[in-house]
Write a protein that holds these residues in place. Structure first.
Motif, mmCIF file in Angstrom:
data_model
loop_
_atom_site.group_PDB
_atom_site.id
_atom_site.type_symbol
_atom_site.label_atom_id
_atom_site.label_comp_id
_atom_site.label_asym_id
_atom_site.label_seq_id
_atom_site.Cartn_x
_atom_site.Cartn_y
_atom_site.Cartn_z
ATOM 1 N N HIS A 82 12.192 -1.409 5.928
ATOM 2 C CA HIS A 82 12.408 0.040 5.865
ATOM 3 C C HIS A 82 11.948 0.639 7.191
ATOM 4 O O HIS A 82 11.521 -0.098 8.076
ATOM 5 C CB HIS A 82 11.702 0.653 4.648
ATOM 6 N N ASP A 86 5.001 1.324 10.706
ATOM 7 C CA ASP A 86 4.292 0.042 10.748
ATOM 8 C C ASP A 86 5.215 -1.153 10.521
ATOM 9 O O ASP A 86 4.772 -2.298 10.531
ATOM 10 C CB ASP A 86 3.147 0.037 9.719
ATOM 11 N N HIS A 87 6.509 -0.869 10.323
ATOM 12 C CA HIS A 87 7.499 -1.930 10.108
ATOM 13 C C HIS A 87 8.586 -1.921 11.181
ATOM 14 O O HIS A 87 8.972 -2.968 11.689
ATOM 15 C CB HIS A 87 8.147 -1.778 8.722
ATOM 16 N N ASP A 208 7.494 -2.874 1.289
ATOM 17 C CA ASP A 208 6.558 -1.913 0.692
ATOM 18 C C ASP A 208 7.118 -1.361 -0.623
ATOM 19 O O ASP A 208 6.813 -0.227 -1.019
ATOM 20 C CB ASP A 208 6.283 -0.749 1.665
ATOM 21 N N HIS A 234 3.359 -3.983 0.396
ATOM 22 C CA HIS A 234 2.706 -2.752 0.854
ATOM 23 C C HIS A 234 1.268 -2.988 1.331
ATOM 24 O O HIS A 234 0.390 -2.158 1.108
ATOM 25 C CB HIS A 234 2.718 -1.734 -0.306
ATOM 26 N N HIS A 235 1.034 -4.160 1.946
ATOM 27 C CA HIS A 235 -0.281 -4.463 2.545
ATOM 28 C C HIS A 235 -1.423 -4.449 1.523
ATOM 29 O O HIS A 235 -2.585 -4.313 1.877
ATOM 30 C CB HIS A 235 -0.582 -3.479 3.690
ATOM 31 N N LYS A 262 -6.443 -0.540 6.204
ATOM 32 C CA LYS A 262 -5.110 -0.175 5.695
ATOM 33 C C LYS A 262 -4.669 -1.228 4.688
ATOM 34 O O LYS A 262 -4.577 -2.415 5.012
ATOM 35 C CB LYS A 262 -4.091 -0.083 6.829
HETATM 36 ZN ZN LIG Z 1 3.907 -0.587 5.443
#
Ligand SMILES: [Zn+2]
Length: 340
Positions: A82, A86-87, A208, A234-235, A262
């Motif tokens: 997405h 961060d991606h 995520d 989603h980490h 995070k």
């Molecule tokens: Zn993310």
């Protein structure tokens, strides 16, 4: 005649060697973003997500370091789950450092009230507009056209597979105790999620994808069946990883691409550690929120507080179902035998 026999024998040996070679997966530390590099025995490569922008190209450098350690001088496929920063934020830096063949995504950005996401998407469109790359938009249920890798699209743009995967479709007993949550309206819920199958092994990476979308995927019937290796969504943030998903797929190993501050929520760590059949939780970072009580044990954490040099985790998987996970911080390798 003799030469013909020799050629056939050499071809058979090469084929046998290819069968014995592992699928390699590098979980690159991008500090709470995602960058997961799959390298098939054939040498074909698939990078899922590109980490963050900025930081003097830190994430692109780490991805290229992993690619070079796998003997790659290009990335055949780059899949964006997405368009969150961060991606997808790392794309412009990445294409400046290593050649890319094909980009795969879920289609249009639909999060139009979020400036950072709109900027990332615009930057990505500019990269595509250069005309140097193939571009594919993935649809749930299809197999991605990646030679040597068996990749099925589970979710994309808010839609999911309508029918269970082969062998799945059983009633999911974990739905009843799994809380129902409101629909996510962000890019997270539109994540392009995939299952990678290698011989007898299944690896799930849903980006995520959010709690509400896990429910439509997993309830009332489990459309995924069992999974061997879960790339924690989603980490490891509490907005994903419902019991309806995590408990039902019964992963042997869960690998969490969290940062120190995070992801790695206590609620998610609790769910994962209690998941039926889970043998090991691996984390890219010690989670500050998880503290001493809820983090996995230290040998299974790639980056400890205060020592962040971007250590990765490396999975080698064989078609028989055997696999290993290496912590590059310690160099130690843990082996998981075939499922009985
Ligand atoms: Zn993310």
């Amino acid at each position: 005649m003799l030469l013909g026999c020799l050629a056939v024998m050499l071809a058979l040996v090469a084929e046998a060697q290819a069968r014995q070679a592992p699928l390699r997966v590098f979980f690159v530390d991008v500090e709470g973003g995602q960058a997961t590099l799959f390298v098939a025995p054939s040498g074909t490569s698939l990078l899922i997500d590109t980490g963050w922008p900025g930081n003097q190209g830190r994430d692109a450098d780490r991805i290229v370091r992993a690619a070079h350690s796998a003997g790659l001088d290009k990335l055949d496929f780059v899949l964006l789950t997405h368009y969150h920063v961060d991606h997808a934020g790392g794309i412009p830096q990445l294409v400046g450092k290593i050649p890319v063949g094909t980009f795969i995504d879920h289609g249009l950005n639909r999060e139009l009230d979020h400036g950072i996401t709109e900027k990332d998407y615009a930057d990505y469109q500019q990269v595509l507009a250069a005309g140097k790359y193939r571009h594919l938009v993935a649809q749930p249920g299809e197999k991605l056209p990646i030679p040597g890798l068996d990749v099925t699209v589970i979710s994309a743009d808010g839609r999911e597979i309508a029918q269970p995967l082969a062998g799945a479709g059983q009633a999911n007993p974990y739905c009843a105790a799994s809380e129902v949550r409101a629909d996510d309206q962000t890019e997270n819920g539109r994540s392009l999620g995939v299952e990678v199958v290698f011989g007898g092994l299944k690896i799930l990476d849903l980006g995520d994808l959010t709690w509400d979308k896990e429910r439509t995927l997993m309830c009332p019937v489990n459309k995924l069946g069992r999974v061997d290796i879960l790339v924690v969504s989603h980490h490891g943030w509490y907005q994903s990883s419902s019991p309806a998903l995590v408990d039902a797929i019964q992963p042997r190993v869960a690998i969490m691409d969290n940062g120190e501050s995070k992801g790695g929520s206590v609620a998610t760590l609790k769910t994962l550690r209690a998941a039926p059949g889970l043998e090991t939780l691996w984390q890219l970072h010690f989670s500050a929120e998880g503290g001493a009580a809820w983090n996995t044990d230290e040998p299974h954490i790639a980056n400890l507080p205060g020592t962040d040099v971007g250590n990765d985790l490396e999975l080698d998987a064989w078609a028989t179902g055997r696999f290993t996970v290496k912590n590059s911080r310690t160099g130690s390798v843990q082996t998981y035998a075939e499922r009985p």
